[in-house]
Structure formats: structure tokens, C-alpha cells
Design a protein around this motif. Sequence first.
Motif, short mmCIF file in Angstrom:
data_model
loop_
_atom_site.label_atom_id
_atom_site.label_comp_id
_atom_site.label_asym_id
_atom_site.label_seq_id
_atom_site.Cartn_x
_atom_site.Cartn_y
_atom_site.Cartn_z
N GLU A 90 0.85 -1.18 0.00
CA GLU A 90 0.00 0.00 0.00
C GLU A 90 0.89 1.24 0.00
O GLU A 90 1.94 1.26 0.65
N ASN B 204 -1.08 1.86 -7.84
CA ASN B 204 -2.27 1.54 -7.05
C ASN B 204 -3.54 1.66 -7.87
O ASN B 204 -4.47 0.85 -7.74
N TYR B 205 -3.59 2.67 -8.74
CA TYR B 205 -4.77 2.85 -9.59
C TYR B 205 -4.95 1.65 -10.53
O TYR B 205 -6.06 1.14 -10.72
N ARG C 7 -3.90 -1.41 -10.10
CA ARG C 7 -4.29 -2.60 -9.34
C ARG C 7 -5.78 -2.59 -9.02
O ARG C 7 -6.45 -3.62 -9.09
N ARG C 8 -6.30 -1.43 -8.65
CA ARG C 8 -7.74 -1.35 -8.41
C ARG C 8 -8.54 -1.55 -9.69
O ARG C 8 -9.59 -2.20 -9.68
N LYS D 221 -9.05 -5.23 -10.85
CA LYS D 221 -10.12 -5.96 -10.19
C LYS D 221 -11.48 -5.63 -10.78
O LYS D 221 -12.38 -6.48 -10.81
N GLU D 222 -11.64 -4.39 -11.27
CA GLU D 222 -12.93 -3.98 -11.81
C GLU D 222 -13.04 -4.27 -13.30
O GLU D 222 -14.05 -4.82 -13.76
#
Length: 656
Positions: free
Chosen positions: A184, A222-223, A225-226, A229-230
Motif C-alpha cells: 500500500e 495503485n490505480y 491494481r484497483r 479488479k474492476e
Amino acid sequence: MALCRFCERVWAKGNCSTVRGGRREGEAAIPGADFEGVSGYSPASLAAPLAAFLPAARGSCAKARETRGGKDSKHLSLALPSRKRLPELKRRDSGLRMNEFRAQESDFRRIVAIIDFRATFLTATMEQNPPPPFPSPEELKAKIAEFMKQNFGDRVSVATFAEPEPAAAVEDEKPEKTDHPQFEFDFLPRDIKAHLDRFVIKQDEAKKVLAIAVCDHYNHANYLRRLEKENARRAEETEYIKQNVILVGPTGVGKTYLIKHIADLIKVPFVKADATKFSETGYVGGDVEDLVRELVHKADGDVNLAQFGIIYIDEIDKIASAGNLIGRDVSGRGVQTTLLKLMEETEVPVRSMNDLQAQLQAAFEFQRRGKAKRETINTRHILFVVSGAFEKLKEQVARRVRQSQIGFSASPVQVMDNELFQYVTTQDFIEYGFEPEFIGRLPVRVVCEDLDADDLFKIMKYSEGSLLRQYERAFRAYGIQISFEDEALSLLAEAAAREKTGARGLLTVFEKLFRDYKYYLAGSGLSQLRVTTALVREPKRVLDRLMAEGQKLEVQTLEASAHQFAEKFKNDHGLEIIFDDTAVRRLVERAQAERMTMSDLCAHLFKDYQFGLNLIRKNTGRTKFVINAEAVDAPDKFLSELVVQSYYPSALAQKA
């Protein structure tokens, strides 16, 4: 009667065939009437032998041969006795032509009844008498050993070997789930700069640029990785150019220190390497892909965490290709070409083909699973930082700046030597010897400033990684508490600035100054050392004075230790020994010459004195003894004379 009806049912169904000489004559079943005509056995005559032989057949069920369909066959082959073994059975005359069955002049070896397991009689019989279990390995070994001994005697021995169980078919194994924490990133640029201010002095602009580049890089990671998932497809289509960094600046200004503490703050693996050890793939030298594998090692095998690591390559200016080189440049341009794909995005195998350990692991996996697991690490989110001193680049920039000021309308610009790196352009790097594709993948340029004496003083005084902490620990190990005056630190900073090696000059100055102090003051008895301006300016004179003071302190310490030994001897043995002045001086001299502690020296010299002095006390009642210098030089002789005197006091008195 039940057997008779069973045989009649077998005859009626025609489930019989002949076997001659241990071999079946045909696959077609023989009708019951024909079988009776050929064999001379009727259902009534077969009932009695079946009743006698079925128990034996059931007992040897393991030897029963399944004749159709393998394990799932519903037929069983039972061997019936021939006419020679059953003379009481009468063979009926038959008018059949025996040559139809090739048995007219032949004596039947056996007659085999193919009996359907679905027959009620046989099924019930097998259920009531299940087959015996298969013998254990020990029982098999005993039976085989008995058989071999009966047939071959003691010349043959039997040994058993446990057959390893065959490995079960392993399907594609899923990677083991580990408990590695998810990476993170939630830092702001000013948070990173505040952390760097604790360790690195000056370089404010470099800290600001690095903080922004690191935040942008990991925020985008981080963006993605999110987004994966979507919408995985949208994540793959998202374009992003990594903000790889090139640090330019003289040696010793904190380039490596900056990157190291950034990695420590955001908790990502950090790998540092020297560019001079690498060569193009396939040539002797290090492979740049090993840097990516080293990230996995730093992350304790966590590939997901290693994919967000930082790779720092120092001395990058040393792989600039030379313009006058003839032939293939495998350590310059070749390394730049290899680094191109790593700095962009590529898949790197976690196991190197040149690593013997990795090859052995792959061989074991192939033997166990039928294929070797191929694990890769993607360099998409790995941040690359390179740095170099670029001494010759400074001359190149100075020449370009001077040429741009030539002309009537040109206004001269005064550029200090330590400010030349502020004017570096991409074309300067290309002319220096870097490929345009390589330098283009390093879009963030950070210039580190030179350090003057004031900066070096602040490094010693305020940096958490100050060299003073290192020397405090070093002298504390020798039992000396060291402290510094600010004026002395200013003199040391000025001397280090003259070395022209940045903060590394501090270590050069400190090592030269305190080398003799560590050697002579260690173990001298001195417990305090104050670094003053006099010590910095005249280190030899101050050292002589400290050594004299230390010698006095050492003598006092040794004398106190000698008296402590005498007190301990009295408490342990009830005998009092007193060292006179000559004995104390001699003990101190010997302790200093032999580099022994006073307690060890006294324990060695007077190790047997408690026995001799106890004997003297028994003879004379004396409990107090004075030890002089002669006892220190020859302790055994001195004790022997005391013991003899305790036995013959009058003789010694007359002699005196």
C-alpha cells in the motif's frame, strides 16, 4: 440335490467349454448335451465332485483365473478332475463323433465350467466364504525363504525391498497462498521530503523532484491494481510512461542515500548495483536481469511485492559508449540496449538459466510434476534510478555554455563550476555516449549540488546518520566516552571539504585523526575523551598528554585491583595477605608488560598459596602474611621457605 440342479442349469445354458492340455480349444460354448457326450459326465455324476472341490476352489480364490473382462468379469474358471482321478464316475456311451471336438483319442486333462456369477448358488457361496486377505510382506518373505531353503539350501538368501509408493498424478498446482502483506502507498510528496530531511542535508530540489516522481509512480500503480479488479481489459489498455530517474552530481553528495531512505520509508525492496560489473547478455559479466531477481530475494520470495521495488544503478556514466571504440561494445552500448526493455516493461524469469540451484529446482519439479513451473516478474511497476558523477560531462557543458555567449549581442552569464549541472540537456547526454532510446527512458533529471564546509558541519551535527554516532560506538567499545566541541567539528568540516569528495571526505579526515587515539588509548585506563580544537590542530601533543594521564590512571587501577585480590583471598580462605609497596609496584610492572589484568596475574602467581599458608597456620597459628617483591618474582620459592620455617623455627632462628 442343490448341486445337481445347479449342474443341470449350467448344462441347459450351455456355459461349458473344453480345455485341452491347459489350453482352450475354442471360444464358443459347448452345448450341455454335447459336453455330456464328449466328457461322459452327467449333471448327477458331477454333483459329488463339485461338492468336494468347491471348498478347495473357494480356498484358492486368489489363484482363480478370471477369464473375461478383467476385474469386472462375471465368470470364473474352475478346474474339474479328470476321469483318472475319479474312477468311480462312469462315462456314458455316446454316439457323437469325437473328432468334431478333437477329443476322440485324447484323455481330457481337465474340463472347465464357465460359471456365471449371477447363479444364485455360487453367489451365495462366495458371500458366505470371502477370500482370505493378501499375505503381509513378512509372511511372503517367510514363505519364499522356506521355499528357497528347501530347494537350494543355505546357498540362496532372500532379501526384501519396500517398493516406493508411486507418486499420485499431480494436477497443475496452484501457487501457495502466502501471508505477505499487500503493498500500500499513501504518502504525500511533503511526507517523503520530511523523511529525507532527517538523513540528507541540503539537496532540497532533488528531494522535491524525487518525492513527486515516486508518488506519481506508485499512485498510478495503485490505480492500475484497483482497475484490474474492476475491468482487467481497461487496465491493460491504460497507457503510462514510467518516471525513471537519473541523478547527476559529484560524488559524496547523497545520491545513494536519498534512494535508500525512500525505499525504507515506503517499505519496498531496494537493490543497489554498480553498472561497471554488467555486460551484454551472453558475454562474461553480470546480467542486468539479475537485478530483477535480486528484488525477489530482497522481498523474501514475494513476487507481488518485488514488482513494486526500486532498482538503483550507480556509476551509470561508466557505461557510456566510447566514440573511438572499434568492434562491439558489450559493456557500454550493449548494457544500455539490455536495460531498455527492463526500464520499459518486460517479463523476467525468476529463475536464471545460469543459476545451478535454479536448474536443480526445475529438474526436481519436472520429475515430480511432469513439467517445471515457470514463474516470471513483470517490470512494469519497478522504478529504475540511475546515477553518476559525470565529471567529463561538466567540461562538455562548460564548453557549450561558453560558446553560446560568443557574439556582439550575447550577454555573458557567470556560471559557477558547481552550477554547471543545472544546464545539462538531453543532447549533452547523447554526446556523452548514451543512446537516445536509453536516455529517453529516464525522463526525470535530478541534479545534486556540491557540499561545502557548512553543509558538512550540519551533516555531522544534525543528520541521523552522522559519522559521529559511528565513532561514539567505536570508542565506547574500548571503554572511552568521546564527545565533540562545535569548534572542533567546524575544523573537521573544513578539512573534509578540501578533500573534494563530499561527505565521504569526513570519513577520510576522521580516520586519519583518530587512528592513533584508538590504538594507544584503548585499554589505557582513560575513560573520557573530549575532542577540542587543540586536539584537531595538534593531535600528537594531545595524545602524548592523554597517554601520560592514562598511564597514571592505569597504575591506580592496577594497584586497586591488587588490593581487591588480597581482600578476596582473605574472604575465601580466612588468611590475610598484605602486598607491600615493592610488591605492588612489581605487580603493576608485570601486568603492564604481560598485558594481563591484575586479577588474572595474581590468580596465576598465587594459585597454590591457600594450601601452603593453611599448613603454616596449622603449625604456627599464623594467619597474616606480608608479600614482597621477591614473592612476586618467585612465588613458589617464597612459599616453600615459609613452610620450612613453620616446621623448624628454632633452626632458622639460630641460623639468623
